[in-house]
Scaffold this motif. Structure first.
Motif, short mmCIF file in Angstrom:
data_model
loop_
_atom_site.label_atom_id
_atom_site.label_comp_id
_atom_site.label_asym_id
_atom_site.label_seq_id
_atom_site.Cartn_x
_atom_site.Cartn_y
_atom_site.Cartn_z
N ALA A 1 1.05 -1.16 -0.08
CA ALA A 1 -0.17 0.04 -0.04
C ALA A 1 0.92 0.66 -0.34
N GLY A 2 1.72 1.21 -0.26
CA GLY A 2 3.14 2.21 -0.78
C GLY A 2 2.09 3.01 -2.31
N ILE A 3 2.90 4.21 -2.02
CA ILE A 3 2.40 5.31 -3.60
C ILE A 3 1.47 4.42 -4.63
N MET A 4 3.14 3.31 -4.66
CA MET A 4 2.37 2.93 -6.16
C MET A 4 1.37 1.76 -5.84
N GLY A 5 1.68 1.09 -5.27
CA GLY A 5 0.39 0.18 -5.05
C GLY A 5 -0.84 0.32 -4.25
N ALA A 6 -0.47 0.98 -3.71
CA ALA A 6 -2.05 1.98 -3.42
C ALA A 6 -2.68 2.67 -4.78
N GLY A 7 -2.03 3.23 -5.88
CA GLY A 7 -2.99 4.42 -6.99
C GLY A 7 -2.45 2.73 -7.51
N ILE A 8 -2.02 2.10 -7.60
CA ILE A 8 -2.94 0.74 -8.52
C ILE A 8 -4.30 0.22 -8.04
N ALA A 9 -4.28 0.60 -6.69
CA ALA A 9 -5.84 0.19 -5.70
C ALA A 9 -6.68 1.01 -6.65
N ALA A 10 -6.63 2.04 -6.58
CA ALA A 10 -7.11 2.81 -6.63
C ALA A 10 -7.97 3.42 -7.98
N GLN A 11 -7.02 3.01 -9.19
CA GLN A 11 -7.39 2.71 -10.76
C GLN A 11 -8.38 1.83 -10.87
N VAL A 12 -7.36 0.50 -10.18
CA VAL A 12 -8.67 -0.54 -10.11
C VAL A 12 -10.18 0.07 -9.97
N ALA A 13 -10.20 0.43 -8.70
CA ALA A 13 -12.23 1.37 -7.82
C ALA A 13 -12.38 1.78 -8.97
N ASN A 14 -11.25 3.26 -9.83
CA ASN A 14 -11.53 3.64 -11.23
C ASN A 14 -12.64 3.44 -11.88
N ALA A 15 -12.18 1.61 -12.32
CA ALA A 15 -13.15 0.78 -12.93
C ALA A 15 -13.88 0.32 -13.17
N GLY A 16 -14.27 0.64 -11.51
CA GLY A 16 -15.16 0.56 -11.16
C GLY A 16 -15.18 -1.10 -10.69
N VAL A 17 -14.55 -1.80 -10.19
CA VAL A 17 -13.73 -3.46 -9.56
C VAL A 17 -13.53 -3.20 -8.70
N PRO A 18 -13.73 -4.01 -6.95
CA PRO A 18 -13.64 -4.38 -5.98
C PRO A 18 -12.27 -4.90 -6.01
N VAL A 19 -11.48 -4.08 -5.48
CA VAL A 19 -10.30 -4.65 -4.77
C VAL A 19 -10.14 -4.23 -3.57
N LEU A 20 -9.20 -5.97 -2.85
CA LEU A 20 -8.43 -5.64 -1.78
C LEU A 20 -6.51 -5.32 -1.36
#
Length: 776
Positions: free
Chosen positions: A14-33
């Motif tokens: 959940a660093g800058i990159m990991g959190a940012g990737i998770a946010a973009q998955v969520a932006n796509a409307g896909v649930p992310v853990l």
């Protein structure tokens, strides 16, 4: 064949990159853990939770809207790793240490489902090392997916498949990041640094070295090595400040430790004592106390831009060198590297080695020249890629100059001879391959680009500010072509001609272009000229001409779909509001910003926004809640920061579409338009029941309160009063009906009163000169 669907994703780290990737998955409307290690026993999920909380406050925002954040579920590796069994893709984005990554993979093997894709976001560690010791099944499901920071905004993703990676798994992930995450996939080989960072790091190192060696100032380096080379206006040192001065030695150490000893980068990689000192003292760029540039307080308290002197190490007032002139300043690379004095010397010291290096990594880092060019354009925002640069200079000329400078001449540059790396044949763009033959530049299914259509066709209609193109299947595309895609009388004339043509020969129209932004709105330069000579009749004619054109589009007997992206401001927003539907790129920043230049929306924007707010069930009974919301949005020149947010604000309807990948926008808009053709009927003209002067008085009272508090200026109050007059229907009352035509007339009247006001004229002039609103 593996299941092609990805319905849930797990991001570990959940660093800058990991959190940012998770946010973009969520932006796509896909649930992310989102998982990370346990650091706090009282809150074992604190790292992941903290990352989400921080992203909700970050600007620019990783999330496209607050609803997206709700799709991110947080946890920790110790307690929740078994939940990767719920996911179809696991992305590892932890620290760049091989031993820690391999330890995590060993744990993943025990809990994930076979066939679940697993990828690493590494930018430095070879894939073969990452999967060493893992099972054959794990190796089949594993790949590298190298995102670029920030993951929401950077379009490049480099994907590396290993020798045992399952092609179906790679295809599944590639399709997901393309269509749903909006990334452009560049396939890279399993070589150190992959493509973009390998070339980009070499380029930055060469540019920094040359500045120190040649006694070039940071401002001179950025002027020569910025826009004239087709790279971002930050240039070299401005870019280093942006990405972080402390990242430079990290990139250097990463590449020197993994590249072969005879790689050309090894010969130029070096430390600069000044850079080491800057990092030690906290001058790490924009994220620190400053970098090669900083903002400091002047004697009068104003903010003064300062630049680092590379010789003394001290800061001084930043200069504007003005060295690059003529053809070189306009992007003629051949003229730039041949320029006399320090301009040509520095340009060649940067471009010569960089282009040689970029050409040398094909096919080691990627199989084609297209891969290198796409990686640099998408990952570093270069306007043209290295091989496109070589074509502009001339391969033969570059080869001679490299040889004369004792810079290696790569095999592919010898192979192409005096030819070009790209050429057009039979309306298709082709590239030169390592086999000595030319091959078509293929587009993925569902990608339709106007730049490709232009290779084999001519516009149906064209003038100085717009063009109309046949994009197939009975659909035409209206393209804006002026600077910043500004809108003027020529655009309105072409709209009217386009409507007549589509009526007789086509099915539907899409408003689309491939500029940097959809449209910055009306041409303010022309407007200011008319104001300065008091050509009031021409100004009024321009307002009514825009209204007529936009309403003609709205009520045309065929579907009209606008496809905005980037900035869609003022008139650029209003054409979307007047369309039957909108298919927006996810990164669309749309708004009615006229108040910032001292006027009000004049091309139907007030009535269209009011219609959307009145349709919103959240505003309850009666017109005043909708009027107030509309007034708030327009008077404050609110701009949506994403297409998702544009739906919340009413610039887009809930039924409007969002395309995540910019390259798919025209295709999606065309499909949307064709789906509306059968049984199409133009919309009915709206009628309004509005509160009139009593409602306007309430709105003006609110603005007066803001002025008293210092939150609004006197002229804000003047502009807001005119806006209130329009939105409340002028002299009407709730018992009367206000037609669309009457709303349009109110827009004209208010705009004409405002443009005669010297304070509005000052706002227009200030915006043209500075690009910023004047608070008068």
């Amino acid at each position: 064949m593996a299941d092609k669907s990805i319905n849930k994703v797990c991001v570990i780290g959940a660093g800058i990159m990991g959190a940012g990737i998770a946010a973009q998955v969520a932006n796509a409307g896909v649930p992310v853990l989102l998982l990370d290690i346990v650091r706090d026993e009282d809150n074992r999920n604190s790292i992941a939770e903290g990352a989400v909380a921080k992203m909700l406050k970050t600007d620019p925002a990783p999330f496209m809207g607050k609803r997206a954040a709700k799709l991110v579920e947080t946890g920790n590796i110790d307690d929740h790793l078994d939940r990767v069994a719920e996911c179809e893709w696991v992305i590892e984005a932890i620290i760049e240490r091989l031993d820690i990554k391999q330890e995590l993979y060993a744990k993943l093997e025990k809990v994930r489902k076979p066939g679940t894709a697993v990828s690493s976001n590494t930018s430095t560690i070879p894939l073969v090392q990452l999967v060493d010791g893992r099972s054959d099944q794990f190796k089949q499901d594993f790949l590298i997916t190298h995102f670029f920071n920030p993951p929401r905004y950077m379009r490049l993703i480099e994907i590396v498949a290993g020798p045992k990676s399952d092609p179906d798994t790679v295809a599944k992930v590639s399709d997901f990041v393309d269509r749903q995450l909006g990334k452009s996939v560049v396939n890279a080989e399993d070589s150190p640094g992959f493509i973009a960072n390998r070339v980009g790091t070499f380029w930055i190192q060469a540019a920094v070295n040359a500045a120190f060696d040649q006694g070039i100032s940071v401002e001179e380096a950025d002027e020569i090595g910025g826009r004239p080379m087709g790279v971002p206006k930050t240039g070299i040192f401005g870019l280093v400040d942006l990405i972080g001065v402390d990242l430079i030695p990290h990139l250097k150490n990463s590449l020197t430790s993994t590249l072969s000893k005879d790689d050309p980068y090894q010969a130029i990689a070096r430390n600069e004592p000044l850079i080491d000192q800057m990092i030690e003292e906290g001058y790490t760029g924009r994220k620190g106390k400053g970098g090669f540039y900083r903002l400091n307080k002047g004697a009068d308290g104003s903010r003064v831009k300062e630049a680092k002197d590379l010789k003394s190490g001290e800061y001084r007032a930043a200069a504007r060198p003005g060295l690059v002139r003529g053809r070189a300043a306009k992007g003629d690379l051949a003229a730039l590297i041949e320029a006399e004095g320090k301009v040509g010397a520095y340009a060649w010291a940067v471009l010569g080695p960089t282009l040689s290096y970029a050409a040398s990594i094909v096919p080691e880092a990627t199989k084609t020249v297209v891969g290198v060019d796409d990686a640099m354009k998408l990952g570093y925002n270069w306007k043209i890629g290295p091989f496109e640069m070589i074509d502009r200079i001339g391969a033969g000329k570059l080869r001679e100059k490299l040889a004369a400078s004792d810079i290696p001449v790569p095999a592919i540059l010898e192979q192409v001879g005096d030819g070009t790396f790209y050429r057009v044949e039979n309306g298709k763009r082709r590239y030169f391959g390592t086999d000595g033959a030319y091959h078509d530049v293929d587009r993925p299914e569902g990608v339709l680009l106007l730049e490709d259509i232009k290779l084999s066709s001519k516009p149906l209609l064209k003038n100085g500010s717009a063009a109309l193109w046949d994009v197939g299947d009975g659909v035409v595309a209206l393209e804006f072509t002026a600077k910043m895609n500004a809108l003027d009388e020529q655009v309105m004339k072409l709209i009217q001609k386009s409507i007549a043509l589509v009526k007789s020969d086509y099915k539907a129209l899409v408003v689309y272009n491939e500029g940097s932004n959809f449209s910055a709105g009306a041409n303010l330069g022309l407007a200011l000229f008319a104001l300065n000579i008091a050509a009031w009749s021409e100004v009024e004619k321009s307002i009514k001409g825009g209204q007529d054109a936009y309403k003609a589009l709205k009520y045309a007997p065929f579907p009209v779909v606008s496809a905005p992206f980037g900035m869609a401001l003022g008139g650029g927003c209003e054409i979307c509001l007047n369309s039957d539907a909108v298919q927006a790129y996810a990164e669309t920043y749309i708004g009615l910003v006229e108040a910032g230049v001292g006027i009000v929306p004049g091309w139907g924007g007030c009535g269209e926004m009011l219609t959307r707010q009145l349709e919103n069930p959240r505003h309850g009974q009666g017109p005043m809640p909708a009027v107030s919301k509309c007034f708030e949005i327009i008077s404050t020149a609110t701009v949506a920061k994403s297409a998702s947010e544009a739906k919340d604000l009413g610039f887009l309807r809930r039924s409007d579409g969002i395309t995540m990948n910019r390259d798919r926008l025209l295709h999606d808009a065309k499909v949307r338009a064709l789906a509306m053709v059968d049984g199409y009927e133009a919309p009915e003209k709206p009628e309004f029941r509005l509160p009139g002067p009593t409602g306007a008085a309430a709105l003006k009272l609110a603005v007066e309160s803001f002025r008293i508090q210092g939150l609004a200026t006197p002229h804000d109050e003047t502009v807001a009063a005119e806006l209130a007059h329009i939105l409340t229907g002028g002299s009407t009352d709730i018992t009367e009906t206000v037609t669309e035509a009457q709303m349009l007339e109110l827009e004209v009247e208010s705009t004409m009163r405002l443009v005669r006001n010297p304070k509005s004229q000052a706002r227009v002039e200030h915006m043209l000169e500075t690009g910023k609103p004047l608070r008068n």
